[in-house]
Design an enzyme around this catalytic site. Structure first.
Site: not given
Ligand code: GRF
Length: 202
Positions: A15, A110, A144-145
Site C-alpha cells: 500500500n 482494512h 477503537e480498533l
Molecule cells: C493490507 O491488506 C491492509 O489492508 C492491512 O494490512 C495489509 C498490508 O499490506 N491493514 P501491505 O503491507 O500494504 O502490502
C-alpha cells in the site's frame, strides 16, 4: 503546496508503494515525508528507500507502554512536518497520544467491508463466514480498533472457490486503488465529520 504524509508500516508495504506510485503519476497531490516501521526487517522500508523517502525504525519493544512508543513515533512524524498519517499494514493499535495529536488526520486501510470482520485475518474471516461480498475500507482512526468514520469502500465478490489467499489478492488490488483516492479526499478538505459518520462533499 502539496502536503506531507507520514506512512506507518510493519511489513510488505504494497500500500505504501501504491501511494508512492499515485504520487508519481500525479493522481495524489502529496509527498511522503517519512516512513516509520516498528519492524526493522519490513520490506516496505526497502521500497521507501528505493523511492528516496526518509525512513525510521521505532521498535515497540524498546518502549514500556503504547503511549511511550507513540510519543517516539510522533516525534519522528513531527521532525518531518507530517500533515496526515497513513497506516499501511501497521500492526500496532494506536494510543490516544497519536490519535489526538493528529485528530481526524490518521487514516487506515482494512481488508474487509467494515464494520464486518475487524482485527486480524479479515479475509480469512470473510471466507469462513461464507459472505458473498467482501472488500476493503479506508477509515479515519479513532481510539477503537478498525472503528473510526468510513471514508471509502470497494467491494469484491467472494467465490465459492476462494481461499484466504485468492480473496486477499483480489482485495489487495482494490486497496491499491482506493487508498490514494481516499487520502486525496482528506487533503482536499472534502470530508466533514458528523457524529459517527464522515460526510464527503462532492
Ligand atoms: C493490507 O491488506 C491492509 O489492508 C492491512 O494490512 C495489509 C498490508 O499490506 N491493514 P501491505 O503491507 O500494504 O502490502
Amino acid at each position: 503546496m502539496s502536503r506531507t504524509l507520514g506512512v506507518l508500516i510493519s511489513g510488505r508495504g504494497s500500500n505504501l508503494e501504491a501511494i508512492l506510485d499515485a504520487i508519481a503519476a500525479r493522481r495524489l497531490d502529496a509527498r511522503v515525508g517519512v516512513v516509520v516501521s516498528n519492524q526493522a526487517d519490513a520490506r516496505g522500508l526497502e521500497r521507501a528507500e528505493a523511492a528516496g523517502v526518509p525512513t525510521a525504525v521505532v521498535s515497540h519493544k524498546d518502549y514500556a507502554s503504547r503511549e511511550a512508543f507513540d510519543e517516539a513515533v510522533l516525534a519522528r512524524l513531527n521532525q518531518h512536518d507530517v500533515d496526515v498519517v497513513c497506516l499501511a499494514g501497521f500492526m500496532r493499535i494506536l494510543s490516544p497520544v497519536l490519535v489526538r495529536a493528529f485528530s481526524n488526520r490518521v487514516l487506515n486501510i482494512h481488508p474487509s467491508l467494515l464494520p464486518a470482520f475487524v482485527g486480524l485475518h479479515a479475509q480469512r474471516q470473510a471466507v469462513e463466514h461464507g459472505v458473498r461480498v467482501s472488500g476493503c475500507t479506508v477509515h479515519l482512526v479513532d481510539e477503537e480498533l478498525d472503528h473510526g468514520p468510513i471514508l471509502a469502500q470497494a467491494s469484491v465478490r467472494v467465490e465459492e472457490s476462494d481461499s484466504e489467499e485468492s480473496l486477499s489478492a483480489r482485495i489487495l488490488e482494490q486497496e491499491h486503488k482506493l487508498y490514494p483516492e481516499a487520502i486525496q479526499l482528506i487533503l482536499d478538505g472534502k470530508v466533514r465529520i458528523d457524529g459517527r459518520k464522515a460526510v464527503v462533499q462532492t
